[in-house]
Design an enzyme around this catalytic site. Sequence first.
Site, mmCIF file in Angstrom:
data_model
loop_
_atom_site.group_PDB
_atom_site.id
_atom_site.type_symbol
_atom_site.label_atom_id
_atom_site.label_comp_id
_atom_site.label_asym_id
_atom_site.label_seq_id
_atom_site.Cartn_x
_atom_site.Cartn_y
_atom_site.Cartn_z
ATOM 1 N N THR A 218 0.874 -1.177 0.000
ATOM 2 C CA THR A 218 0.000 0.000 0.000
ATOM 3 C C THR A 218 0.905 1.219 0.000
ATOM 4 O O THR A 218 1.990 1.185 0.589
ATOM 5 C CB THR A 218 -0.872 -0.016 1.273
ATOM 6 O OG1 THR A 218 -1.831 -1.059 1.144
ATOM 7 C CG2 THR A 218 -1.599 1.307 1.494
ATOM 8 N N ARG A 246 -15.050 -5.733 -0.604
ATOM 9 C CA ARG A 246 -14.454 -5.344 0.680
ATOM 10 C C ARG A 246 -13.725 -3.997 0.528
ATOM 11 O O ARG A 246 -12.966 -3.790 -0.412
ATOM 12 C CB ARG A 246 -13.471 -6.416 1.152
ATOM 13 C CG ARG A 246 -12.750 -6.090 2.464
ATOM 14 C CD ARG A 246 -11.392 -5.463 2.243
ATOM 15 N NE ARG A 246 -10.628 -5.303 3.480
ATOM 16 C CZ ARG A 246 -9.479 -4.647 3.557
ATOM 17 N NH1 ARG A 246 -8.960 -4.091 2.481
ATOM 18 N NH2 ARG A 246 -8.846 -4.532 4.705
ATOM 19 N N VAL A 247 -13.944 -3.095 1.441
ATOM 20 C CA VAL A 247 -13.250 -1.813 1.421
ATOM 21 C C VAL A 247 -12.440 -1.698 2.705
ATOM 22 O O VAL A 247 -12.957 -1.967 3.792
ATOM 23 C CB VAL A 247 -14.262 -0.641 1.303
ATOM 24 C CG1 VAL A 247 -13.547 0.700 1.434
ATOM 25 C CG2 VAL A 247 -14.999 -0.708 -0.028
ATOM 26 N N GLY A 248 -11.182 -1.333 2.567
ATOM 27 C CA GLY A 248 -10.312 -1.202 3.738
ATOM 28 C C GLY A 248 -10.312 0.206 4.294
ATOM 29 O O GLY A 248 -11.214 1.014 4.022
ATOM 30 N N ASP A 249 -9.281 0.507 5.074
ATOM 31 C CA ASP A 249 -9.202 1.819 5.740
ATOM 32 C C ASP A 249 -8.696 2.928 4.813
ATOM 33 O O ASP A 249 -8.962 4.111 5.055
ATOM 34 C CB ASP A 249 -8.239 1.724 6.936
ATOM 35 C CG ASP A 249 -6.836 1.308 6.500
ATOM 36 O OD1 ASP A 249 -6.716 0.345 5.706
ATOM 37 O OD2 ASP A 249 -5.858 1.937 6.936
ATOM 38 N N THR A 269 -1.050 2.195 6.934
ATOM 39 C CA THR A 269 -0.969 0.944 6.182
ATOM 40 C C THR A 269 -1.006 -0.216 7.167
ATOM 41 O O THR A 269 -0.460 -0.125 8.267
ATOM 42 C CB THR A 269 0.316 0.871 5.327
ATOM 43 O OG1 THR A 269 0.437 -0.462 4.788
ATOM 44 C CG2 THR A 269 1.574 1.188 6.124
ATOM 45 N N GLY A 270 -1.667 -1.299 6.764
ATOM 46 C CA GLY A 270 -1.770 -2.446 7.664
ATOM 47 C C GLY A 270 -3.145 -3.075 7.561
ATOM 48 O O GLY A 270 -3.866 -2.856 6.573
ATOM 49 N N GLY A 272 -6.518 -3.275 7.562
ATOM 50 C CA GLY A 272 -7.471 -2.180 7.457
ATOM 51 C C GLY A 272 -8.646 -2.195 8.418
ATOM 52 O O GLY A 272 -9.073 -1.140 8.903
HETATM 53 N N1 ASP Z 1 -4.649 -0.982 4.811
HETATM 54 C C1 ASP Z 1 -4.846 -1.649 3.564
HETATM 55 C C2 ASP Z 1 -6.211 -2.287 3.573
HETATM 56 O O1 ASP Z 1 -6.596 -2.850 4.581
HETATM 57 C C3 ASP Z 1 -3.827 -2.718 3.278
HETATM 58 C C4 ASP Z 1 -2.400 -2.372 3.593
HETATM 59 O O2 ASP Z 1 -2.087 -1.268 3.995
HETATM 60 O O3 ASP Z 1 -1.531 -3.255 3.418
HETATM 61 O O4 ASP Z 1 -6.861 -2.287 2.572
#
Ligand code: ASP
Length: 349
Positions: A218, A246-249, A269-270, A272
Amino acid sequence: MQKSKRSNIPFNFQHSLINIRYSVLLLLCSFITACYSQNASVAPVSHSAKWVLVIHGGAGGKSSMTPEQQKQYEAKMREALKTGSEILEHQGSALDAVEAAIKVMEDSPLFNAGKGSVFTSEGKNEMDASIMDGKSLKAGAVASVTTIKNPISAARAVMEKSKHVLLVGTGAEIFAQTQGLKIVDPSYFYTKERWDDLQKAREQQKSTKGDTVKKHGTVGAVALDMYGNLAAGTSTGGMTNKMKGRVGDSPIIGAGTYANNNTCAVSCTGHGEYFIRNVVAYDISALMEYKGISLEEATSFEIREKLRNQGASGGLIAVDKNGNIAMPFNSEMMFRGFINSDGKTEISH
Ligand code: ASP
């Protein structure tokens, strides 16, 4: 009388008096000209000439990358920093720098954003992105888009050219097209590496090992420009093997991205889902605004205590209104880098 009085003054002294009068007049003229030109100038009325750009290329596991791949990541991040910093150096805005730096990484197949995005469980690329302006608190985002070459530019268009904050799916794609943004065939986003990741994730799911594909990539950027404005942006393909829709953060303002000139700009990032539940990016700004704690304390608490205690892996980059930066993560690694107006630059993982 006067005449005789004057003639009593030595010639040299008379001459210096005239010189002094001239100099005072000249000084006065230049002062007035300077004041006038400052007011009439298009340049900012007041600025610190201090700028900072911080970027990340995602948080994740160490094992998944060869030294050669690491070098490639670092080279691309250097290019992203260069592109963004040239804008800031030439009195450009934090928003422009954030968008430009992210576009460099979206266009590279190395990162999980734009080209090279991870695949959903159905084998498709669905991308999310957002951007926020710390001066106006305006924000824009797109989610689950499949044909927009640069989702970060679509997010910016939503912010600047629509009355909404978040557009999803085909609605976002139609809007991006009407704004003249580049639309591509979904196959443009394909990379073999990400496709193989999906196959691995499917295998792991079958063997009840759970999903252990901990890929990173990301991308995000935060900046402070020389006018004292902050901006933040994030772009991602999400998580490998995610459910369709699916929608992340990353496109959620306050969760993955936030900017406020009174406090800081943050890009996360991480995992979500945890970042959404904890409203991480906004929480950091709120801790600073309402508790008066520093960027360092707020970001460290969020990543190293709050999220870690919940078993959530990830990290973030942040810059405050004074140009202080923070890049904490609790995962094995996080590609990150910064550059500032003092000529300092660094890339690490
Ligand atoms: N945060 C992102 C999500 O959950 C993924 C990532 O940062 O690796 O979509």
